[in-house]
Design an enzyme around this catalytic site. Structure first.
Site, PDB file in Angstrom:
ATOM      1  N   GLY A 178       0.759  -1.236   0.000  1.00  0.00           N
ATOM      2  CA  GLY A 178       0.000   0.000   0.000  1.00  0.00           C
ATOM      3  C   GLY A 178       0.792   1.290   0.000  1.00  0.00           C
ATOM      4  N   HIS A 179       2.092   1.216   0.166  1.00  0.00           N
ATOM      5  CA  HIS A 179       2.868   2.453   0.229  1.00  0.00           C
ATOM      6  C   HIS A 179       3.589   2.670  -1.090  1.00  0.00           C
ATOM      7  CE1 HIS A 179       5.528   5.560   2.104  1.00  0.00           C
ATOM      8  NE2 HIS A 179       4.398   5.807   2.742  1.00  0.00           N
ATOM      9  N   PHE A 180       2.822   3.108  -2.066  1.00  0.00           N
ATOM     10  CA  PHE A 180       3.291   3.353  -3.426  1.00  0.00           C
ATOM     11  C   PHE A 180       3.789   2.058  -4.077  1.00  0.00           C
ATOM     12  CE2 PHE A 180       4.455   7.129  -0.794  1.00  0.00           C
ATOM     13  CZ  PHE A 180       3.364   7.898  -1.126  1.00  0.00           C
TER      14      PHE A 180
ATOM     15  N   ILE B  75       8.279   2.884  -1.295  1.00  0.00           N
ATOM     16  CA  ILE B  75       9.159   3.698  -0.458  1.00  0.00           C
ATOM     17  C   ILE B  75       8.923   3.274   0.989  1.00  0.00           C
ATOM     18  CG2 ILE B  75       9.700   6.025   0.338  1.00  0.00           C
ATOM     19  CD1 ILE B  75       8.538   7.042  -2.341  1.00  0.00           C
TER      20      ILE B  75
END
Length: 150
Positions: free
Chosen positions: A46-48, A53
């Site tokens: 879920g973090h890009f 990242i």
């Protein structure tokens, strides 16, 4: 210090254990430890996901877990369950961290007052500084002055 001993010292467990290896501990002085950032960690989804990242909050948690080993006395084999992160000061993120990076976290003891202790923290990837800041820990029982000055 390898995984088995790390697990005997820290109460954190997957998916919230961010310490892969502790290279050096100078009790109440300094610590160096590592976390390998991998592409199969839960945050990647879920973090890009197209350009993952490592989240800043997880970087701070990683630094806090590793720097906490400053308070681990290898001779006494104490457990770190009586300490808690209580403050984060001036933490700066200088470069992006991505899967495949190995974080080297360096902590340096600054001071203690009452039940609090401050640590200066620097994080490196391939010998380039990627983050820095100060961490404050709260202790239910903090080591006494004689132990600090030994």
């Amino acid at each position: 210090m390898q995984r088995e001993e790390i697990l005997s010292v820290l109460s954190h467990r997957y998916p919230f254990l961010f310490v892969d290896k502790i290279k050096e501990i100078c009790y109440m002085e300094s610590v160096i430890g590592y976390k390998n950032v991998t592409g199969n960690e839960p945050w990647v989804i879920g973090h890009f996901p197209e350009k993952a990242i490592f989240p800043g909050v997880l970087l701070i948690e990683t630094a806090a877990q590793i720097c906490g080993f400053i308070f681990y006395d290898q001779q006494k084999k104490n457990v770190l369950s009586n300490s808690y992160l209580s403050n984060v000061k001036n933490f700066k993120f200088l470069k992006l961290i991505r899967p495949g990076d190995q974080l080297e976290v360096r902590g340096q003891f600054i001071t203690k007052a009452f039940n609090f202790a401050d640590i200066k923290c620097e994080v490196y990837v391939d010998q380039q500084k990627v983050a820095e800041g100060s961490l404050r820990y709260y202790f239910e029982n903090i080591p006494n002055e004689q132990e600090v000055n030994q």
